[in-house]
Design an enzyme around this catalytic site. Structure first.
Site, PDB file in Angstrom:
ATOM      1  N   SER A 168       0.809  -1.217   0.000  1.00  0.00           N
ATOM      2  CA  SER A 168       0.000   0.000   0.000  1.00  0.00           C
ATOM      3  C   SER A 168       0.844   1.271   0.000  1.00  0.00           C
ATOM      4  O   SER A 168       0.461   2.268  -0.616  1.00  0.00           O
ATOM      5  CB  SER A 168      -0.933   0.005   1.218  1.00  0.00           C
ATOM      6  OG  SER A 168      -1.779  -1.126   1.204  1.00  0.00           O
ATOM      7  N   HIS A 177       0.659   4.538   4.269  1.00  0.00           N
ATOM      8  CA  HIS A 177      -0.016   5.246   3.182  1.00  0.00           C
ATOM      9  C   HIS A 177       0.506   6.669   3.037  1.00  0.00           C
ATOM     10  O   HIS A 177       0.829   7.125   1.929  1.00  0.00           O
ATOM     11  CB  HIS A 177      -1.526   5.258   3.442  1.00  0.00           C
ATOM     12  CG  HIS A 177      -2.159   3.918   3.299  1.00  0.00           C
ATOM     13  ND1 HIS A 177      -3.528   3.734   3.256  1.00  0.00           N
ATOM     14  CD2 HIS A 177      -1.625   2.675   3.178  1.00  0.00           C
ATOM     15  CE1 HIS A 177      -3.806   2.445   3.121  1.00  0.00           C
ATOM     16  NE2 HIS A 177      -2.663   1.784   3.091  1.00  0.00           N
TER      17      HIS A 177
END
Length: 300
Positions: A204, A250
């Site tokens: 991610s 993230h």
């Protein structure tokens, strides 16, 4: 003995009816241009622009003087990378690595997972493990590690959607650097901001880096920013509201990806390679500094 025009016996510097010499590679074409290095006559199809005048293909291949290299005239991406016949190759390789690691983890069970996951430090009652214990490789291995099918499916779908356009726009080498630095940025921020005993895994961070890079690229090309901003906003909402998501990975990937992409697509043409290399090196050094400072905090 008389010579027939265009025969092998005709001198390469033969003159046509207008008094001009013939191109050394195309004897049927007269030209008034000569290579500024070897002074061979060259026609428009053969001359390669140099800092002063034109060079012939032979001098260009030799790389001498101020002429451009043999690949200098080849078309380039917006970031200066070579245009590849397959703009999805690196994306497919990255997907293959992620899938191979996923299959290996499913086959091996928790042992391989515990050795590859992003982990800062283990509690004192367990065997020493983690980045703080010198296992810096976890910053990289965690980028390719997934445990559940929905997790890897979503990340690989995102990589397939974001990867090829960026790979085509940046070139293979620059795209690879962007992906790896974004993933490392996510791992570094996780190591810095998450709990010392918390673990994380997944691509991610790198995916968010590609998302940030897409926004930078679209801005550079003056494309409509609304679609990518909406997508980015939705992903940020999920990042901070969905359970069991490492927001540090993230955000770290997003910031690093946007910064690296900005340096790549806005580098001045005259110093493009230097600026792009410096951007990547400075980013990597910043990541190393973050990891080093955090390690001192955990082992101190």
């Amino acid at each position: 003995m008389d010579q027939v025009p265009g025969s092998p016996q005709e001198p390469k510097d033969a003159h046509g009816g207008d008094g001009l010499p013939a191109c050394y590679r195309h004897p049927d074409r007269t030209t008034g241009i000569r290579c500024t290095r070897c002074e061979k006559p060259i026609c428009p199809d053969c001359m390669v622009s140099a800092s002063v005048g034109f060079h012939c293909p032979d001098c260009v291949r030799g790389g001498g003087g101020n002429g451009r290299s043999a690949t200098a005239a080849a078309p380039r991406t917006i970031a200066g990378g070579a245009i590849a016949a397959n703009p999805r190759l690196i994306t497919l390789i990255l997907m293959g690595i992620n899938l191979a690691v996923f299959i290996a983890v499913q086959a091996d069970g928790p042992r391989l997972l515990s050795e590859l996951v992003m982990l800062g430090k283990t509690p004192p009652e367990y065997l020493p493990q983690g980045v703080a214990e010198g296992e810096w490789y976890r910053l990289v291995t965690a980028m390719f590690l997934h445990q559940e099918i929905p997790h890897i499916a979503f990340n690989m779908l995102s990589l397939w959607w974001l990867g090829p356009p960026l790979e085509a726009a940046l070139g293979r080498l620059r795209f690879t650097a962007l992906y790896m630095l974004s993933g490392l940025g996510g791992s570094a921020l996780t190591y810095l901001a998450a709990g010392p005993y918390a673990s994380s895994l997944g691509a991610s961070g790198a995916i968010f880096g590609l998302l940030g890079a897409t926004a930078v690229l679209m801005r550079r090309l003056n494309y409509d920013m609304k679609p990518v901003l909406i997508l980015l906003g939705l992903n940020l909402v999920f990042t901070f509201t969905w359970p069991n998501i490492s927001w540090q990975a993230h955000i770290g990937g997003l910031v690093v990806g946007a910064a690296v992409a900005y340096g790549m697509v806005h580098a001045p043409r005259a110093h493009r390679n230097l600026v792009q290399t410096a951007t990547c090196v400075v980013t990597l050094l910043a990541i190393v500094a973050v990891v080093w400072v955090r390690t001192l905090q955990l082992v101190g």
